[in-house]
Design an enzyme around this catalytic site. Sequence first.
Site, short mmCIF file in Angstrom:
data_model
loop_
_atom_site.label_atom_id
_atom_site.label_comp_id
_atom_site.label_asym_id
_atom_site.label_seq_id
_atom_site.Cartn_x
_atom_site.Cartn_y
_atom_site.Cartn_z
N GLU A 1 16.39 14.20 -12.51
CA GLU A 1 15.96 12.81 -12.39
C GLU A 1 16.95 11.83 -13.01
O GLU A 1 17.24 10.79 -12.43
CB GLU A 1 14.58 12.61 -13.02
N HIS B 1 12.28 6.61 -3.53
CA HIS B 1 12.82 7.47 -4.59
C HIS B 1 13.25 8.82 -4.04
O HIS B 1 14.33 9.33 -4.35
CB HIS B 1 11.76 7.65 -5.68
#
Length: 500
Positions: free
Chosen positions: A376, A331
Amino acid sequence: MKAAEMNRERFAINKSYSIENGYPARRRSLVVDAKFETTINKQKQQSWLEEAQRLSCDGELSEEEVFLVQSPCEPDQSQQVALVVGLIDGVGALPRIIKTIENFKGTVLHVETRSCPRKGVAFDVLLKLDILREPLLNLLKSLRQGSAIASVKLLSEHHSSIKEPWFPKHISELDMCNHLMTKFEPDLDMDHPGFSDPEYRARRKEIADIAFTYRHGESIPRIKYREEEIETWKAVFIELEKLIPTHACKEYRMVWEALKNDCGYAADNIPQLQDVSNFMKRRTGFTLRPAAGLLTARDFLASLAFRVFQCTQYIRHHSSPHHSPEPDAIHELLGHAPLLAEPSFAQFSQELGLASLGASDEEIEKFATMYWFTVEFGLCREGDEIRAWGAGLLSSFGELQHSLSDKPDKRDFDPATTSVQPYQDQDYQDVYFVAQNLEDAQEKFRRWTVQTLSRPYEVRYEPFSQTVQILDSVDKMESLGAALKTEVMRLNNAIVKMKF
């Protein structure tokens, strides 16, 4: 709701389950109700205070703590208190402490760490809690039995340390900003993909210990990734690279090629954090710092103020390569790193971090929500197309495709509404926010923080000394003005020379 309406609603509720609550099965007046509740509450309070007095006599509570727990709130009503916990060896025990608080039905509202000069104590940790009174007594007893804890002190909710949150002033003080949220820890959460895999849990601890012992100024230790970890990285890398040309914003696409050339980004190679950190520093001044897991929002945002990104080094469990319930190196390196090497995005991230310093807990919640729906899961316009710039999207090809489909609701980015939008972290988002571009998002955020931020001072980052300065005096503002004057003069000179 008016008092009369509240009473009517309470009477209706009591009538519907009066037997279960010990009430006589007959119609009662509100006066009788009130008297009955008062009697019961007095009984609960007396029993609880007797227990507090006993613990005081046994030495388990101080006289001050007995006084503090004799607050006027109802025994079955939660209250806000603060604990100062002295840790013997460092902050490694903090995740367990937070989990213990959760086991006693407490909610952690705020966490701070400060170095401690007392003998036998490495750090004092301030924890602001919301907790019922009876579990609070048992929590104090439990914490004082911990082998890693030197002391536990209960403070009142009006303690000055709570009103004025500590935040790092120098980049080295990020050594104290490594509090973990235990929600998805594989050792503690049965729903974690690696919970029943002892080998994975041992590997996670091995890599997490690197982050816990890391100190500012050190080189980030290199990880020799295992074949299984590389295969997990490869599964995501291959699928994601197919989508980057059509789904990622242009800023991401430009940096992506440079990362492959300069940092060894490839399907069969997991880049090392130190190499990526060096690459980012050359381009935007951002650096990476190893993190042991999911940090608290306050600590994570504070790091951004210094252009430091707290980055995990472990790889998600191999049974779930395309989804992780927590941040992992896949990530961080595929989602965050490319855009942190892009100047406008790096500036936006730092301003979000600076705004969080000294903010109230309620404001931190808004900043964290803002971060979720922008950094995000943010989208932006690129001509007639919508592209992704959020790391959560750019490291998960499934949600990346979902976000740009017709299924979710896409709304124009507005900080006032984005910062309070409910979110969930178990499935794809139902709502995404679309900015005109990164500069548009940055400008709207600036205006919003000026209008809403409650702290009575402004802060700035001084890159030469790597310090955060509070602009709360004439001298400091004059110093900033002189620096700006020099830069404006340099800008004017450049414009004049370009004309010729």
